[in-house]
Write an enzyme that holds these catalytic residues in place. Sequence first.
Site, short mmCIF file in Angstrom:
data_model
loop_
_atom_site.label_atom_id
_atom_site.label_comp_id
_atom_site.label_asym_id
_atom_site.label_seq_id
_atom_site.Cartn_x
_atom_site.Cartn_y
_atom_site.Cartn_z
N ASP A 114 0.86 -1.20 0.00
CA ASP A 114 0.00 0.00 0.00
C ASP A 114 0.90 1.24 0.00
OD1 ASP A 114 -2.34 1.46 0.23
OD2 ASP A 114 -2.59 1.12 2.37
N GLU A 125 2.70 5.27 -3.81
CA GLU A 125 2.71 6.28 -4.90
C GLU A 125 4.03 7.03 -4.96
OE1 GLU A 125 0.27 5.79 -2.64
OE2 GLU A 125 -0.91 4.62 -4.06
#
Length: 936
Positions: free
Chosen positions: A473, A476
Amino acid sequence: MFLKKGSTIVVLLLVFYQNTNSQSVDVSKRVDCYPEPGASQDACQSRGCIWTEAPSSSPVGTPWCYYPTESGFTVQSTGTNSFVLAAKTKNPYGNNISPLNVKYSSNGATLLLTIGNDDRYVPPVNFPKKPSTSTESLKFTSGTIGSSDVFSFKVTRASTGVALWDTSIGGMQFADKFIQIATYLPSKNIYGFGDHIHKKIRHNLDRYTTWPMFARDIGPDSGSALSTQNLYGVHPFYMCIEADGKAHGVFILNSNAQEVETGPGPHLLYRTIGGRIDMAFFPGPTPEQVVNQYLQHIGFPFLPAYWALGYQLCRWGYGNLDAMKTVISRNQALGIPLDVPYADIDYMNHYEDFTEGDNWSGFPAYTQQIHAQGLHLIVIFDPAVEVDYASFQRGINADASFIEWARDDQVPHNIQDQYPMAKNTKIMLGNVWPDRNTAFPDFLDPRNNTNAWWAGEFAQFHKTLPFDGMWIDMNEPSNFDTGTYNTVEEQLASAKLSCPITGSDSSLDVPPYPTQAVYQRNGEYLFSKTLCMLGKTAHRTRDFYDTKNLYGWSEARATYQAIPQVTGKRSAVISRSTFPSSGRYGGHWLGDNTARWGDLQTSVIGVMEFNMFGVPYVGSDICGFNGVSNEELCLRWHQFGAFSPFSRDHNSEGMPDQDPAVWPSVANAAKIALTFRYYFLPFLYSLHYNAARYGHTVIRPLFFEFPKDEETLNISEQFLWGSALMIAPALYQGQTSVHAYFPSDTWYSLQPETYGQKMFSGFNDVNAPLSSLTPVFVRGGFVLPRQSPGTTTTASRLSPFELLITVKTNAASSGDLYYDGGDDLIPNDDIEQHPRVHWQFSFTSSIAGGVLTGNCETCSTAVRPPTLDIIEILGYPSSPNFNGFKLDGSSVTLDMTKTSYNSANQRVMISARNMISLMALKKKFTLSFTNLNVYL
Ligand SMILES: *[C@@H]1O[C@H](CO)[C@@H](O)[C@H](O)[C@H]1NC(C)=O
Ligand SMILES: *[C@@H]1O[C@H](CO)[C@@H](O)[C@H](O)[C@H]1NC(C)=O
Ligand SMILES: *[C@@H]1O[C@H](CO)[C@@H](O)[C@H](O)[C@H]1NC(C)=O
């Protein structure tokens, strides 16, 4: 008019007016010259662009400031399949690079085109670029725009002459930090580009729309009518269906912040702020062939472990192990198929990777317990590691790389010097979930030190907690509260990571054109919610500015590559941030959605799009992650989610429970839908095998199979498993039936209430009960493998095989079955060497009888599949003679308690224990039978 005719002033005004007018471009075909806010006539014209206000009847978003058509570059010299261009037009965001190289080549049927010089940054993605094949070919031709000497090119389909790209719309630019290219499109049927929320699968080219592509930690917004915000990943790939139903695809390899503006020309304008333009054109001509050609280029998807196709149950905020156990066991007690319990970040000790919190002391023992039940465990890992504990110290000792500042004097020592392990480094410290500052591993480190350390951390932790899959997770990468500074004093006054917004150090963080990703969010910067663009990656060889979009991709690769030394078995990695070829290393969930009907609806599109992007193992958080779910929504989401390749219920912290057992009606519907899924898992797994071995999709929009049927081109709420199974889920509150489209073909209902019935072509209202199976239909002409379902995939895999054969008049039926060890590694990802059996089936029938043949296309004796015991045929017009079945010439004794013919719905059921061996030694079989009552 007060001016007198014939006066000098009038003549001058007219001349001026006519000049502007002759250049003005139709409102549907404008190449935006002022994409940032604050356009004015003066500012526009000083860019050398044209300003013409668009009447209110113009398409939404029509730019008033746009490039003259005859703008771009001229040809300086021409070589073999190459050109050297010279800048002609002013670039508003820097000087155009001149000379500029353009070259093209072919790779099989794929046409490759590079715009940009050899010294430009190219993403280090190492695509396989296998040559593609096609019945069609593409042609590159260069030309000039209008009567000018401005360079343009076309890519045309040789067979029809249709121009797939035609850059004579003008506006090409190529400065260091602002590159753009525009093209006319042959139709408005455009699909793809990601990662965004699309309300319809087909883009709306009746308006101008800009879609930024810059990986960002932000949840999908399905609540507003149109949200163009970029989500977690970047996929510069689209498909277009031409007027005659032929499909092509276009991919642009670039990892900088970028965006695409689509418009009613129909046309598109692609912009990026670094690197170069590396394009690949795929000729199709079918949509599935386009994806296949794309995947030849970027790489085929990984094959998930069989258990990863089971139902998964997750939530953030269990708080302790007992809460997790309670939820898992109450769903098991209701007989809901369940394979994968999860733990989110709360299992960690203060959110530190590779640790367990105090409330989770029995976790390893519980993991062994669920393993004994045939279940598997997936736990979450975040990329950023706190810089004051053993994992980080081992990273430093191993000389692993972390994202760094470019120079020592940029390091904020007020933060850095608090940490003895980081004190004498340039590592850029941020703040994510852990209590104290974190470092971000540099997974692009070409020396592999980082990946080796990362794998070692997993391996060491796995000895404590024997998890089976990894959920990655925040990649980005996400950083909370990144701030700004103008001076070193300001930087040092901040307790958090901040990035320069003025001075020479700000050139990457505040580039001339930061893209709509920034403009859409007032007051933000490229580094907002992430690290400073001036950071260094790939062991100090690259700017984070260039590679940011690759972070999740590189973490997925590092995590996938760690699997052999961690679990030693085939697994599944689920990544939030993705980039082209992420599918080689893992799957994807559609991010932090919300418990809203709109989010359920867009999930269907997201799952189809990620299949186009080569990430077939995908699904949305069932019942919705953020917000409070409710009974009806959670029920419908399970009815849909049971048909997503990645099928997981997931919930946010502090939200009421939403596992199926919370509501009896949801438990019932989930059990029905998931039991159907488990029944057909051999089919789903075979689709994943075909994706991994040949580069196919698993989930398909209807237009993939029926591209010449225009009605399918905008169907966003139905989808197919492969070619054969069509799902038409209920996606609206209060809905009791689905207005489903059946392309012209043979379709049989698999809903219990109408089982085996043929469906009329066209739109049908089909019942969608809350208490029964999702509307699901099977297409005539196929053979689908299945296995009687247990409540785990481990149990289901032991059941005898069955085949569902669907008859299409005057056509053979075909299908395949893939079977292997289920969780054995595929060394070097070489599936050709992997022990497996792959059977291909064909069924033909006539008025006299039927013949089923099986051919073991790939047969390994190391794999021992169960026998094929049951065959069901739908749409069979007469009763077989059950005493006359022959297998390879020998009589077969059928189990007449389970063998029947139902003339009302033309359904044949054939059953015999151990009827047909699917072992490798068999290689092939023929099962034949005659019909009763044949009067010839
Ligand atoms: C541990 O469990 C207790 C009891 O349920 C709970 O109050 C506490 O918040 C949990 N601690 C964490 C860190 O989740
Ligand atoms: C890099 O390290 C990973 C993890 O140890 C390993 O799987 C991989 O093969 C290594 N790659 C190279 C090129 O050495
Ligand atoms: C698709 O488009 C056609 C015409 O373009 C229209 O008739 C139809 O209603 C649309 N279907 C959907 C599901 O939007």
